[in-house]
Design a protein around this motif. Structure first.
Motif, mmCIF file in Angstrom:
data_model
loop_
_atom_site.group_PDB
_atom_site.id
_atom_site.type_symbol
_atom_site.label_atom_id
_atom_site.label_comp_id
_atom_site.label_asym_id
_atom_site.label_seq_id
_atom_site.Cartn_x
_atom_site.Cartn_y
_atom_site.Cartn_z
ATOM 1 N N GLU A 89 0.858 -1.183 0.000
ATOM 2 C CA GLU A 89 0.000 0.000 0.000
ATOM 3 C C GLU A 89 0.892 1.231 0.000
ATOM 4 O O GLU A 89 1.688 1.416 0.909
ATOM 5 C CB GLU A 89 -0.898 0.023 1.235
ATOM 6 C CG GLU A 89 -1.867 -1.128 1.294
ATOM 7 C CD GLU A 89 -2.724 -1.114 2.543
ATOM 8 O OE1 GLU A 89 -2.710 -0.106 3.287
ATOM 9 O OE2 GLU A 89 -3.408 -2.117 2.779
ATOM 10 N N GLY A 129 -7.088 2.547 -3.100
ATOM 11 C CA GLY A 129 -7.898 1.354 -3.274
ATOM 12 C C GLY A 129 -9.306 1.485 -2.731
ATOM 13 O O GLY A 129 -10.035 0.501 -2.652
ATOM 14 N N LEU A 130 -9.739 2.703 -2.373
ATOM 15 C CA LEU A 130 -11.066 2.931 -1.822
ATOM 16 C C LEU A 130 -12.132 2.631 -2.873
ATOM 17 O O LEU A 130 -12.062 3.115 -3.986
ATOM 18 C CB LEU A 130 -11.191 4.377 -1.341
ATOM 19 C CG LEU A 130 -12.514 4.780 -0.707
ATOM 20 C CD1 LEU A 130 -12.739 4.010 0.590
ATOM 21 C CD2 LEU A 130 -12.527 6.272 -0.428
ATOM 22 N N GLU A 131 -13.120 1.798 -2.503
ATOM 23 C CA GLU A 131 -14.203 1.468 -3.415
ATOM 24 C C GLU A 131 -15.541 2.025 -2.971
ATOM 25 O O GLU A 131 -16.381 2.343 -3.790
ATOM 26 C CB GLU A 131 -14.308 -0.048 -3.576
ATOM 27 C CG GLU A 131 -13.117 -0.647 -4.305
ATOM 28 C CD GLU A 131 -13.242 -2.142 -4.508
ATOM 29 O OE1 GLU A 131 -14.091 -2.791 -3.864
ATOM 30 O OE2 GLU A 131 -12.477 -2.673 -5.321
ATOM 31 N N SER A 145 -16.378 10.863 -2.490
ATOM 32 C CA SER A 145 -15.059 10.319 -2.797
ATOM 33 C C SER A 145 -14.475 11.027 -4.011
ATOM 34 O O SER A 145 -15.191 11.402 -4.937
ATOM 35 C CB SER A 145 -15.122 8.809 -3.023
ATOM 36 O OG SER A 145 -15.940 8.515 -4.109
ATOM 37 N N ASN A 148 -9.734 7.113 -5.823
ATOM 38 C CA ASN A 148 -9.790 5.974 -4.915
ATOM 39 C C ASN A 148 -8.944 6.170 -3.662
ATOM 40 O O ASN A 148 -8.653 5.226 -2.946
ATOM 41 C CB ASN A 148 -9.383 4.690 -5.630
ATOM 42 C CG ASN A 148 -7.904 4.653 -5.961
ATOM 43 O OD1 ASN A 148 -7.158 5.594 -5.736
ATOM 44 N ND2 ASN A 148 -7.471 3.535 -6.505
ATOM 45 N N ASP A 149 -8.556 7.437 -3.381
ATOM 46 C CA ASP A 149 -7.736 7.650 -2.190
ATOM 47 C C ASP A 149 -8.019 8.970 -1.464
ATOM 48 O O ASP A 149 -7.306 9.319 -0.533
ATOM 49 C CB ASP A 149 -6.253 7.572 -2.538
ATOM 50 C CG ASP A 149 -5.811 8.655 -3.514
ATOM 51 O OD1 ASP A 149 -6.687 9.320 -4.102
ATOM 52 O OD2 ASP A 149 -4.601 8.833 -3.688
ATOM 53 N N TRP A 166 -14.649 0.764 2.477
ATOM 54 C CA TRP A 166 -14.434 -0.533 1.857
ATOM 55 C C TRP A 166 -13.367 -0.358 0.783
ATOM 56 O O TRP A 166 -13.458 0.522 -0.061
ATOM 57 C CB TRP A 166 -15.720 -1.055 1.239
ATOM 58 C CG TRP A 166 -16.737 -1.465 2.246
ATOM 59 C CD1 TRP A 166 -16.910 -2.718 2.756
ATOM 60 C CD2 TRP A 166 -17.725 -0.632 2.856
ATOM 61 N NE1 TRP A 166 -17.947 -2.698 3.661
ATOM 62 C CE2 TRP A 166 -18.468 -1.436 3.733
ATOM 63 C CE3 TRP A 166 -18.056 0.729 2.761
ATOM 64 C CZ2 TRP A 166 -19.508 -0.941 4.504
ATOM 65 C CZ3 TRP A 166 -19.091 1.219 3.522
ATOM 66 C CH2 TRP A 166 -19.815 0.389 4.380
ATOM 67 N N TYR A 167 -12.352 -1.223 0.822
ATOM 68 C CA TYR A 167 -11.236 -1.163 -0.108
ATOM 69 C C TYR A 167 -11.199 -2.401 -0.995
ATOM 70 O O TYR A 167 -11.901 -3.384 -0.746
ATOM 71 C CB TYR A 167 -9.913 -1.062 0.671
ATOM 72 C CG TYR A 167 -9.712 0.275 1.310
ATOM 73 C CD1 TYR A 167 -9.023 1.285 0.648
ATOM 74 C CD2 TYR A 167 -10.221 0.556 2.574
ATOM 75 C CE1 TYR A 167 -8.844 2.524 1.220
ATOM 76 C CE2 TYR A 167 -10.048 1.797 3.156
ATOM 77 C CZ TYR A 167 -9.359 2.774 2.473
ATOM 78 O OH TYR A 167 -9.193 4.011 3.028
ATOM 79 N N ARG A 171 -11.146 -5.602 1.840
ATOM 80 C CA ARG A 171 -10.702 -4.992 3.097
ATOM 81 C C ARG A 171 -11.718 -3.959 3.531
ATOM 82 O O ARG A 171 -12.217 -3.189 2.734
ATOM 83 C CB ARG A 171 -9.331 -4.319 2.930
ATOM 84 C CG ARG A 171 -8.232 -5.312 2.711
ATOM 85 C CD ARG A 171 -6.908 -4.616 2.514
ATOM 86 N NE ARG A 171 -7.000 -3.732 1.356
ATOM 87 C CZ ARG A 171 -6.519 -2.494 1.319
ATOM 88 N NH1 ARG A 171 -5.905 -1.994 2.326
ATOM 89 N NH2 ARG A 171 -6.641 -1.762 0.236
ATOM 90 N N ARG A 172 -12.005 -3.938 4.838
ATOM 91 C CA ARG A 172 -12.914 -2.943 5.395
ATOM 92 C C ARG A 172 -12.221 -2.279 6.576
ATOM 93 O O ARG A 172 -11.597 -2.943 7.392
ATOM 94 C CB ARG A 172 -14.202 -3.603 5.859
ATOM 95 C CG ARG A 172 -15.172 -2.599 6.407
ATOM 96 C CD ARG A 172 -16.466 -3.259 6.789
ATOM 97 N NE ARG A 172 -17.160 -2.331 7.663
ATOM 98 C CZ ARG A 172 -17.876 -2.673 8.697
ATOM 99 N NH1 ARG A 172 -18.033 -3.931 8.994
ATOM 100 N NH2 ARG A 172 -18.437 -1.774 9.444
#
Length: 188
Positions: A89, A129-131, A145, A148-149, A166-167, A171-172
Motif C-alpha cells: 500500500e 484502493g477505496l471502493e 469520494s 480511490n484515495d 471498503w477497499y 478490506r474494510r
C-alpha cells in the motif's frame, strides 16, 4: 492473502530494512525505499503495477521496494509453482496546507482517528484502493469520494463520527472522526 497490517516507518524516505512475516501488507509513502527481508528465497518475483511500486531483487531473500505512486499493488512471489501475494500500500506524502490555501487537507494513515473542524469542507487523503464509503452518522457529515484515495468531507455537528470504508481485496476499515469547533482565531 490475509491482509494484516505491518507498520513500516513512514517518516524518512529511506525506510531501512523490514522483515516480512509472510502475511502482512507493507505500507509505504511515495518516494520511500525499503529493503524487505523474506523468510525464504523465491524462485520468481513480479509486481502487478511497476508504476506504483518498483521491485528489485538484491539477494536470495531480499527485495528492494521503491514506492512511486499512491495506491495498492500486489507483488507475486513464487516458491516453486505456488505464488504468494505480498500486498503493498503506497500512500501519498502528508499534505501540509498553508493557512490561505482554501480547503484544508488532512492525511489519514489508515489506523488512527482524526480531529476535524466543524462547519468547514476539507479533503482527507488516505490509503489507495477505496471502493465505497459511508458515514455512520449522515446527519453530521456529508462525504464525496475523489478518486480511490481521497474524500471531500463536511461535518456540521460537533461529536464523534465513524466512517466505514471498503477497499479493494475485501478490506474494510473504520475511521473515527472527532468533529470539534474550530478555535476562535480560525487556525485549524
Amino acid at each position: 492473502m490475509v491482509a494484516m497490517l505491518m507498520a513500516v516507518a513512514l517518516a524518512a524516505a529511506d525506510g531501512g530494512v523490514v522483515r516480512w512475516d509472510g502475511r502482512s501488507a507493507v505500507k509505504l509513502v511515495e518516494g520511500q525505499v525499503v529493503t524487505l527481508q523474506l523468510q525464504a528465497p523465491p524462485t520468481r518475483v513480479s509486481a502487478s503495477d511497476g508504476a506504483r511500486c518498483d521491485v528489485q531483487v538484491s539477494g536470495p531473500s531480499t527485495l528492494v521496494l521503491t514506492a512511486k505512486r499512491a495506491g495498492v499493488t500486489t507483488v507475486a512471489l513464487w516458491y516453486g509453482a505456488v505464488p504468494r501475494g505480498l500486498q503493498v500500500e503506497v500512500a501519498a506524502p502528508p499534505v501540509v496546507a498553508s493557512p490561505d490555501a482554501g480547503v484544508p487537507r488532512f492525511t489519514w494513515d489508515g489506523t488512527h482517528g482524526l480531529a476535524v473542524p466543524r462547519g468547514r469542507t476539507f479533503v482527507l487523503q488516505g490509503p489507495g484502493g477505496l471502493e465505497k464509503v459511508a458515514p455512520g452518522s449522515h446527519r453530521r457529515c456529508a462525504m464525496t469520494s475523489i478518486g480511490n484515495d481521497q474524500l471531500e468531507v463536511r461535518c456540521d455537528e460537533v461529536g464523534p463520527v465513524t466512517v466505514f470504508l471498503w477497499y479493494a481485496n475485501q478490506r474494510r476499515r473504520t475511521l473515527e472522526l472527532d468533529v470539534v469547533d474550530p478555535p476562535p482565531d480560525g487556525s485549524r
